[in-house]
Design a protein around this motif. Structure first.
Motif, PDB file in Angstrom:
ATOM      1  N   SER A   1       2.775  83.492 -21.787  1.00 21.46           N
ATOM      2  CA  SER A   1       1.826  83.966 -22.795  1.00 21.46           C
ATOM      3  C   SER A   1       1.846  85.489 -22.847  1.00 21.46           C
ATOM      4  O   SER A   1       2.196  86.159 -21.868  1.00 21.46           O
ATOM      5  CB  SER A   1       0.430  83.459 -22.427  1.00 21.46           C
ATOM      6  OG  SER A   1      -0.548  84.367 -22.846  1.00 21.46           O
ATOM      7  N   ASN A   2       1.479  86.046 -24.002  1.00 21.29           N
ATOM      8  CA  ASN A   2       1.424  87.503 -24.032  1.00 21.29           C
ATOM      9  C   ASN A   2       0.066  88.023 -23.595  1.00 21.29           C
ATOM     10  O   ASN A   2      -0.214  89.210 -23.689  1.00 21.29           O
ATOM     11  CB  ASN A   2       1.817  88.055 -25.409  1.00 21.29           C
ATOM     12  CG  ASN A   2       1.132  87.295 -26.513  1.00 21.29           C
ATOM     13  OD1 ASN A   2       0.183  86.543 -26.239  1.00 21.29           O
ATOM     14  ND2 ASN A   2       1.578  87.467 -27.741  1.00 21.29           N
ATOM     15  N   ASN A   3      -0.773  87.126 -23.113  1.00 26.77           N
ATOM     16  CA  ASN A   3      -2.054  87.534 -22.556  1.00 26.77           C
ATOM     17  C   ASN A   3      -1.876  87.849 -21.073  1.00 26.77           C
ATOM     18  O   ASN A   3      -1.552  86.969 -20.269  1.00 26.77           O
ATOM     19  CB  ASN A   3      -3.064  86.392 -22.751  1.00 26.77           C
ATOM     20  CG  ASN A   3      -4.446  86.786 -22.335  1.00 26.77           C
ATOM     21  OD1 ASN A   3      -4.629  87.444 -21.323  1.00 26.77           O
ATOM     22  ND2 ASN A   3      -5.424  86.376 -23.114  1.00 26.77           N
ATOM     23  N   TRP A   4      -2.095  89.113 -20.721  1.00 30.31           N
ATOM     24  CA  TRP A   4      -1.799  89.562 -19.355  1.00 30.31           C
ATOM     25  C   TRP A   4      -2.584  88.775 -18.317  1.00 30.31           C
ATOM     26  O   TRP A   4      -2.041  88.314 -17.319  1.00 30.31           O
ATOM     27  CB  TRP A   4      -2.148  91.045 -19.260  1.00 30.31           C
ATOM     28  CG  TRP A   4      -1.897  91.649 -17.911  1.00 30.31           C
ATOM     29  CD1 TRP A   4      -0.711  92.137 -17.459  1.00 30.31           C
ATOM     30  CD2 TRP A   4      -2.841  91.829 -16.857  1.00 30.31           C
ATOM     31  NE1 TRP A   4      -0.846  92.598 -16.184  1.00 30.31           N
ATOM     32  CE2 TRP A   4      -2.157  92.436 -15.791  1.00 30.31           C
ATOM     33  CE3 TRP A   4      -4.196  91.544 -16.711  1.00 30.31           C
ATOM     34  CZ2 TRP A   4      -2.782  92.761 -14.598  1.00 30.31           C
ATOM     35  CZ3 TRP A   4      -4.817  91.874 -15.522  1.00 30.31           C
ATOM     36  CH2 TRP A   4      -4.108  92.469 -14.477  1.00 30.31           C
ATOM     37  N   LEU A   5      -3.883  88.589 -18.573  1.00 31.92           N
ATOM     38  CA  LEU A   5      -4.753  87.953 -17.587  1.00 31.92           C
ATOM     39  C   LEU A   5      -4.319  86.506 -17.332  1.00 31.92           C
ATOM     40  O   LEU A   5      -4.204  86.064 -16.187  1.00 31.92           O
ATOM     41  CB  LEU A   5      -6.196  87.999 -18.093  1.00 31.92           C
ATOM     42  CG  LEU A   5      -7.262  87.753 -17.042  1.00 31.92           C
ATOM     43  CD1 LEU A   5      -7.177  88.814 -15.970  1.00 31.92           C
ATOM     44  CD2 LEU A   5      -8.632  87.777 -17.696  1.00 31.92           C
ATOM     45  N   VAL A   6      -4.055  85.793 -18.431  1.00 31.07           N
ATOM     46  CA  VAL A   6      -3.646  84.393 -18.296  1.00 31.07           C
ATOM     47  C   VAL A   6      -2.322  84.295 -17.551  1.00 31.07           C
ATOM     48  O   VAL A   6      -2.125  83.447 -16.686  1.00 31.07           O
ATOM     49  CB  VAL A   6      -3.550  83.749 -19.692  1.00 31.07           C
ATOM     50  CG1 VAL A   6      -2.908  82.383 -19.599  1.00 31.07           C
ATOM     51  CG2 VAL A   6      -4.913  83.656 -20.310  1.00 31.07           C
TER      52      VAL A   6
ATOM     53  N   LEU B   1      -2.953  84.884 -13.924  1.00 34.32           N
ATOM     54  CA  LEU B   1      -3.682  83.748 -13.364  1.00 34.32           C
ATOM     55  C   LEU B   1      -2.710  82.611 -13.068  1.00 34.32           C
ATOM     56  O   LEU B   1      -2.748  81.977 -12.009  1.00 34.32           O
ATOM     57  CB  LEU B   1      -4.739  83.295 -14.362  1.00 34.32           C
ATOM     58  CG  LEU B   1      -5.988  82.630 -13.815  1.00 34.32           C
ATOM     59  CD1 LEU B   1      -6.698  83.562 -12.880  1.00 34.32           C
ATOM     60  CD2 LEU B   1      -6.899  82.243 -14.962  1.00 34.32           C
TER      61      LEU B   1
ATOM     62  N   ASN C   1      -2.654  93.307 -24.772  1.00 38.70           N
ATOM     63  CA  ASN C   1      -2.414  92.310 -23.731  1.00 38.70           C
ATOM     64  C   ASN C   1      -3.538  91.309 -23.540  1.00 38.70           C
ATOM     65  O   ASN C   1      -3.335  90.288 -22.929  1.00 38.70           O
ATOM     66  CB  ASN C   1      -2.138  93.006 -22.395  1.00 38.70           C
ATOM     67  CG  ASN C   1      -0.801  93.688 -22.398  1.00 38.70           C
ATOM     68  OD1 ASN C   1       0.222  93.049 -22.547  1.00 38.70           O
ATOM     69  ND2 ASN C   1      -0.827  94.998 -22.278  1.00 38.70           N
ATOM     70  N   LEU C   2      -4.722  91.648 -24.001  1.00 31.05           N
ATOM     71  CA  LEU C   2      -5.831  90.727 -23.766  1.00 31.05           C
ATOM     72  C   LEU C   2      -6.440  90.184 -25.058  1.00 31.05           C
ATOM     73  O   LEU C   2      -6.889  89.055 -25.113  1.00 31.05           O
ATOM     74  CB  LEU C   2      -6.922  91.416 -22.940  1.00 31.05           C
ATOM     75  CG  LEU C   2      -6.516  91.843 -21.536  1.00 31.05           C
ATOM     76  CD1 LEU C   2      -7.667  92.524 -20.829  1.00 31.05           C
ATOM     77  CD2 LEU C   2      -6.046  90.656 -20.717  1.00 31.05           C
TER      78      LEU C   2
ATOM     79  N   ASN D   1      -6.172  84.486 -28.474  1.00 31.63           N
ATOM     80  CA  ASN D   1      -5.906  85.215 -27.242  1.00 31.63           C
ATOM     81  C   ASN D   1      -7.191  85.727 -26.607  1.00 31.63           C
ATOM     82  O   ASN D   1      -7.372  85.658 -25.385  1.00 31.63           O
ATOM     83  CB  ASN D   1      -4.996  86.392 -27.577  1.00 31.63           C
ATOM     84  CG  ASN D   1      -3.805  86.419 -26.658  1.00 31.63           C
ATOM     85  OD1 ASN D   1      -3.951  86.050 -25.504  1.00 31.63           O
ATOM     86  ND2 ASN D   1      -2.682  86.834 -27.162  1.00 31.63           N
TER      87      ASN D   1
END
Lengths: 406, 508
Positions: free
Chosen positions: A119-124, A127, B36-37, B43
């Motif tokens: 994913s491009n979501n850093w946090l996910v 995790l 990114n978030l 997202n």
């Protein structure tokens, strides 16, 4: 003028067995064969001598004797008077049960985590890599014991669900989470319920038929039929109709807090060992599957995605029609070997007392009858059959999926 | 700007504008967070869900960990101190620390021995793991197994020393003759090692050890000196084998014929009575003795380490041999390897441990007993070697066929081609796989707790959780085990990733 002549015919000499490449491999193999036969006969003679000294013999008659022990979680009829063979069958079915359950949940978990790791979501992303690293680097036995502890130590006893005025009501009126396991409603099959089930199976077939018809229509005429909601309709509507037409033959047997003063009655009790083993194998193997899925998706080159986008495909279709089919080719072989690992790791059931084949045949039966060699041999045979058949399936798949080049 | 357009342009900037800073939403912390978030709505929802999950996890565990009690003698005392709060009782780790690490039977006054062995393990492993270090350090790596055995198991230093001597003798012979003829070097090495072991077995026995009593030592030292002189004299003029052979012959003759006579003379000279079989003299078995510890007394994390390290190192050569066997052109050798590998890979490790526990004894000569730890090492080594063989086979198959053909065309025979051309490359490709197998194997050493060995998990499930003091301290103990394994395995996998980057010689 020169005349080419054949080299003089060499007659066979003994030294050629060592020095000549043509014969040397024969020498080596002969030596290996002799060594092998010597080793086997040495071991066999030791075995015979030891068995004779102990007054034992190799015999499988004990499988017919009454087992004399109880098994909590059985899918086929079994009581303590059943023969050891029946106990072994119970074990085999329990092994397959936890293996199949584990494979399904591990795949879901692994695909989920593997996709989210990209994913491009850093946090996910972080995790999910945390999940993968933590579960991959700790022995599965420790995970099984930890999950077993979660159930047996952290969950309350069945007592708090009991009585007219319980401390805790059943979740949704049907589930009870106790330290002995989870109670879920059991289906009651009334007369005519087979017709409902038959209808459901027929609708599944119909869904596939409809989808292949839609595909054929698309390829022949270019007309695109919707597949999403019609499939759902075909799947659900006839079954519900049949259910009500037959007069609601399938009911649910709820866990009953009032029937007994000491324990819940009714419903199906999924024992704590099964749940612990199932969950632990799922999350542990899920972490490995996540890595396989991630590697598979990364193996599809970016040019493929871009080319598909250049053709004007929507992102969902790019995933379904271009990326996934190519990624699956990379993902499936390691996935199947992970399934194999789940099956083999399910033998750790013995640590939490789940009656799989290792715990019944290799555990209690072995200890009661003292037939160590026979029991271990049968145990190995069972796992070998499972492994070899899964590898055979994998080979067939690999051959079918091989890139057809020229 | 050309003159032709000068009249039509009102204003022309002579110099470039300084670049404006990027918008606040695209740079710095905010930009990073936006990218990114919170890139899209979905997202952002995912981020919030993840934050909530982390919050749940931390609120559930952090107070429990931070409020933990480290000083108490039992769970009851711990609960008294906590006064109903829910927090960890890490006191069990402090109180049972030694048991967790060394098992409950290893004598406490000797904990320093496995401790030193553990520290030396890093010194021994360093030159293998990091090849920038001086190659001379490998000598210590070669000594380490024998040293570690002596430290952990105790007993006389001579048995591991003679075992090492056998390997040295074998290696020397192999080094001298293996260059010309691999088979001669290989089998000669094996014979040399066997001879040394047989001789040392005699020396360790009762009558052999008087040889090392004071007078005997002197007599034989003279013999050894004579043999050395003979070797040095002969070396110049003859083949090395003849020089070594005659020196050995001289020593044996000296030892059998001259030394016994000499011993009496020396004894008379020194005034020592040797009539009592040399009991008053210092014998070999008196030197370098540590209090022996039985194998069954090993336990705790130490047992996991012993099993892991020993089985991985033993299974590497076995795995290489099996992989080469599986790729061999000789059908019989190939079939033996295939059957072995597929059989081992088809059954779970726990069944092999059952074999070690209850079946293996039936296949040994009647009357022999060897301890469970050795039987388990044999079975786990077989298990690991099958998996390593498959990894190395992958490496062998991945090499281009041209490498094999080039080696053949240079006139190298099979052993030379394998040793000099094929294996170095194949092993390099296989390193990540080998490390994976090793990590998996190390994790699998916990399975021995099922056949009632008291490794880390076995200690927790057995003596500690069953004790009246700590009955019910479930989470603290298993978390500790989990953390210990995580640190080790994660460390190894990080090393393997570093190595992969390091070994990447293809220029990308």
């Amino acid at each position: 003028m020169t005349v080419l002549t054949d080299p003089p015919k060499e007659s066979f000499r003994l030294s050629m067995l060592i020095n000549d490449k043509r014969y040397r491999s024969l020498t080596f193999q002969a030596i290996a064969l002799i060594l092998l036969i010597m080793a086997i006969s040495y071991l066999a003679s030791n075995l015979m001598a030891n068995l004779a000294a102990a007054g034992l013999n190799i015999s499988y008659d004990f499988l017919g004797d009454p087992a004399g022990y109880d098994i909590n979680q059985t899918l086929i009829s079994y009581n303590s008077q059943s023969p050891h063979l029946q106990a072994a069958w119970v074990g085999i079915i329990n092994t397959l049960l936890v293996a199949v359950l584990g494979c399904v949940t591990a795949t879901i978990l692994g695909v989920f985590a593997g996709v989210l790791r990209l994913s491009n979501n850093w946090l996910v992303r972080k995790l999910m890599s945390g999940y993968v690293e933590i579960f991959r680097n700790i022995p599965v036995l420790i995970w099984i014991l930890i999950f077993y502890g979660v159930i047996t130590v952290s969950l309350p006893g069945a007592r708090i669900y009991l009585g007219e005025d319980p401390e805790r009501a059943l979740t949704l009126g049907m589930f009870a989470f106790t330290n002995r396991g989870i109670y879920v409603p059991a289906p009651l099959w009334g007369p005519g319920s087979m017709i409902v089930v038959g209808t459901f199976i027929a609708s599944i077939v119909a869904v596939f038929a409809y989808r292949s018809y839609a595909k054929k229509l698309l390829f022949d005429t270019g007309r695109l039929l919707p597949t999403g909601w019609p499939s759902l309709l075909i799947l659900v509507v006839p079954t519900i109709l049949a259910f009500f037409v037959m007069g609601q033959p399938i009911g649910l047997d709820m866990p009953d807090p009032l029937a007994n003063r000491f324990n819940l009655r009714g419903g199906i009790q999924i024992g704590a060992p099964l749940i612990a083993l199932w969950l632990a194998l799922s999350v542990y193997t899920g972490a490995f599957i996540a890595e396989n899925v991630r590697a598979g998706i990364l193996a599809v080159s970016k040019g493929q995605t871009e080319a598909a986008a250049a053709l004007g495909l929507r992102p969902g279709r790019i995933m379904n029609l271009v990326v996934l089919p190519q990624a699956l080719r990379v993902i499936i072989p390691p996935l199947i070997s992970q399934y194999l690992n789940i099956t083999k790791n399910s033998s750790l059931a013995i640590a939490v007392g789940y009656a799989d084949i290792t715990a019944t045949l290799g555990g209690i039966t072995l200890n009661q009858t003292g037939r160590a060699i026979e029991c271990v041999l049968l145990l190995m045979l069972f796992y070998l059959i499972i492994s070899l058949s899964i590898s055979a399936v994998m080979n067939v798949y690999n051959n079918a999926m091989q890139l057809k080049e020229r | 700007m050309s003159e032709a357009h000068a009249h039509s342009v009102a204003f022309v900037r002579e110099s470039a504008l300084p670049p404006a800073p990027p918008p606040v939403t695209e740079a710095g912390v905010i930009g990073w967070m936006r990218q990114n978030l919170f890139a899209t709505w979905a997202n952002a929802l995912l981020t919030i869900a993840a934050i909530y999950f982390i919050y749940l996890l931390l609120t559930a565990t952090l107070p429990w960990i931070l409020g933990g009690i480290w000083a108490a003698d039992s769970l009851a005392e711990c609960r008294d101190i906590l006064e109903g709060r829910s927090a960890a009782c890490f006191a069990v780790l402090a109180e049972r620390w030694n048991q967790l690490l060394f098992g409950f039977k290893y004598p406490d006054e000797y904990y320093w021995r496995p401790g030193i062995a553990f520290i030396l393990l890093f010194v021994a492993a360093a030159p293998v793991l990091f090849f920038d270090l001086p190659r001379k350090l490998l000598i210590f790596t070669a000594i380490y197994p024998f040293l570690a055995y002596w430290l952990i198991w105790g007993g006389t230093i001579w048995s591991p020393a003679f075992a090492a001597l056998g390997f040295v003798a074998g290696y020397v012979i192999f080094d001298v003759y293996g260059k010309h003829n691999f088979a001669a070097g290989f089998f000669g090495g094996i014979v040399a090692a066997l001879v040394v072991w047989w001789l040392s077995g005699y020396l360790m026995s009762a009558e052999g050890s008087t040889l090392f009593s004071g007078p005997g030592l002197i007599a034989n030292a003279l013999g050894a000196a004579a043999a050395l002189v003979a070797y040095l004299l002969l070396r110049k003029n003859t083949e090395p084998i003849i020089a070594v052979g005659s020196a050995l012959l001289l020593f044996v003759v000296w030892w059998a014929v001259i030394a016994p006579a000499l011993m009496f003379r020396i004894a008379l000279l020194l005034g020592i009575a040797i009539a009592d079989g040399g009991a008053s003299a210092i014998t070999l078995s008196d030197i370098g003795v540590l209090e022996p510890v039985q194998s069954r007394d090993m336990g705790g994390f130490m047992l996991n380490m012993i099993l892991g390290v020993v089985c991985v190192s033993l299974s590497l050569p076995l795995g290489i041999a099996l992989a080469m066997g599986r790729q061999s052109s000789m059908p019989l050798i190939r079939w033996i390897s295939v059957v072995f590998i597929e059989f081992i890979r088809g059954v779970p490790l726990i069944t092999l441990l059952f074999v070690a526990n209850v079946v293996l004894a039936y296949f040994l000569p009647p009357g022999t007993t060897f301890d469970l730890i050795l039987r388990v090492i044999i079975m786990i080594t077989m298990f690991a070697s099958a998996y390593i063989a498959e990894v190395i086979r992958g490496g062998l198959a991945a090499l281009p066929k041209g490498q094999y053909e080039a080696a053949n065309s240079l006139g190298l025979d099979y052993a030379q081609a394998m040793r000099l051309i094929i294996l170095p490359q194949a092993l390099k490709i296989s390193i990540p796989g080998i490390v994976n197998v090793s990590v998996g194997l190390f994790k699998d050493t916990t399975l021995v707790s099922i056949i009632t060995m008291f490794d880390l998990v076995g200690m927790i499930r057995g003596p500690i959780l069953a004790s009246t003091d700590w009955n019910g301290v479930y989470w603290e103990l298993f978390s500790f085990a989990a953390v210990l394994f995580f640190i080790t395995c994660y460390g190894i996998s990080q090393y393997s990733q570093w190595l992969e980057r390091r070994l990447a010689t293809d220029h990308r």
